[in-house]
Design a protein around this motif. Structure first.
Motif, PDB file in Angstrom:
ATOM      1  N   HIS A 169      -5.421  -1.225  -0.687  1.00 60.87           N
ATOM      2  CA  HIS A 169      -5.800  -1.885  -1.428  1.00 60.87           C
ATOM      3  C   HIS A 169      -4.515  -2.841  -1.643  1.00 60.87           C
ATOM      4  CE1 HIS A 169      -5.928  -2.785  -5.593  1.00 60.87           C
ATOM      5  NE2 HIS A 169      -4.513  -2.601  -6.114  1.00 60.87           N
ATOM      6  N   LYS A 170      -3.456  -1.649  -1.040  1.00 59.17           N
ATOM      7  CA  LYS A 170      -2.343  -2.605  -0.752  1.00 59.17           C
ATOM      8  C   LYS A 170      -2.534  -3.844   0.347  1.00 59.17           C
ATOM      9  CE  LYS A 170       1.931  -1.403  -2.399  1.00 59.17           C
ATOM     10  NZ  LYS A 170       1.697  -2.595  -3.046  1.00 59.17           N
ATOM     11  N   GLN A 180      -5.153  -6.904  -1.785  1.00 63.89           N
ATOM     12  CA  GLN A 180      -3.557  -7.541  -1.750  1.00 63.89           C
ATOM     13  C   GLN A 180      -2.778  -8.237  -1.254  1.00 63.89           C
ATOM     14  OE1 GLN A 180      -1.175  -4.997  -4.277  1.00 63.89           O
ATOM     15  NE2 GLN A 180      -2.699  -4.468  -6.144  1.00 63.89           N
ATOM     16  N   ARG A 181      -2.954  -8.671  -0.315  1.00 62.18           N
ATOM     17  CA  ARG A 181      -1.923  -9.627   0.433  1.00 62.18           C
ATOM     18  C   ARG A 181      -3.245  -9.656   2.011  1.00 62.18           C
ATOM     19  NH1 ARG A 181       1.598  -8.247  -2.399  1.00 62.18           N
ATOM     20  NH2 ARG A 181       3.234  -6.539  -1.581  1.00 62.18           N
TER      21      ARG A 181
END
Length: 175
Positions: A120-121, A124-125
């Motif tokens: 998920h991170k 996001q990036r």
């Protein structure tokens, strides 16, 4: 009144002598031993990747989960490699079941959660993966950690299924 010498009582026996430590080579060659080596290597790659880069929010949990499972796996591996699991109170007599619960509940569960967090991170990036983006980007670190975590979760699943298979075949040993 004459003093008499107290009766000589032999000292209480000490703890039983343990044999010298030696490697349980059959465990190293077993499927579970090889899976444990892979889990330790990829688990270390996961948490080192996360810890070496800036992390915030839920990545703290991912790092905690990875290090916790890695340390417990290291303890299981060391005790199994030395053949000293009987020294663990209550769990030593149930070593195959202990490995099974560790692999399926802790290994798969926590690594799947940590992999989801890092995936998920990374998502996001993903904007900083574009050509021409010049700022520092954690996308590749988060993606690498997510890939290592996913593979590690599958290794825990395989070792858990191996222990479950041995348990269903009424075998009580890990080898």
């Amino acid at each position: 009144m004459a003093r008499t010498a107290p009766p000589t009582v032999p000292p209480p026996p000490g703890p039983p002598a343990r044999g010298s430590l030696s490697l349980h080579r059959a465990y190293l060659r077993s499927p579970l031993g090889l899976l444990r080596l892979g889990q330790l290597a990829l688990g270390a790659a996961f948490w080192v990747t996360v810890a070496a880069h800036k992390y915030e929010g839920a990545a703290h949990f991912a790092l905690f989960a990875a290090v916790l499972v890695w340390l417990l796996t290291l303890a299981l591996f060391g005790l199994s490699l030395l053949g000293r699991w009987e020294l663990v109170p209550w769990l030593g007599s149930r070593w195959l079941l202990t490995n099974l619960v560790h692999d399926l509940a802790l290994g798969v569960g926590l690594y799947a959660a940590a992999t989801g967090i890092m995936g998920h991170k990374a998502k996001q990036r993903s904007f900083c993966n574009l050509p021409g983006y010049s700022q520092h980007c954690l996308y590749s670190a988060y993606l690498s950690a997510s890939i290592c975590g996913g593979i590690t979760a599958f290794l825990y699943l395989f070792s858990g299924l191996y222990c479950l298979l041995r348990r269903c075949q009424d075998q009580r040993d890990i080898i």
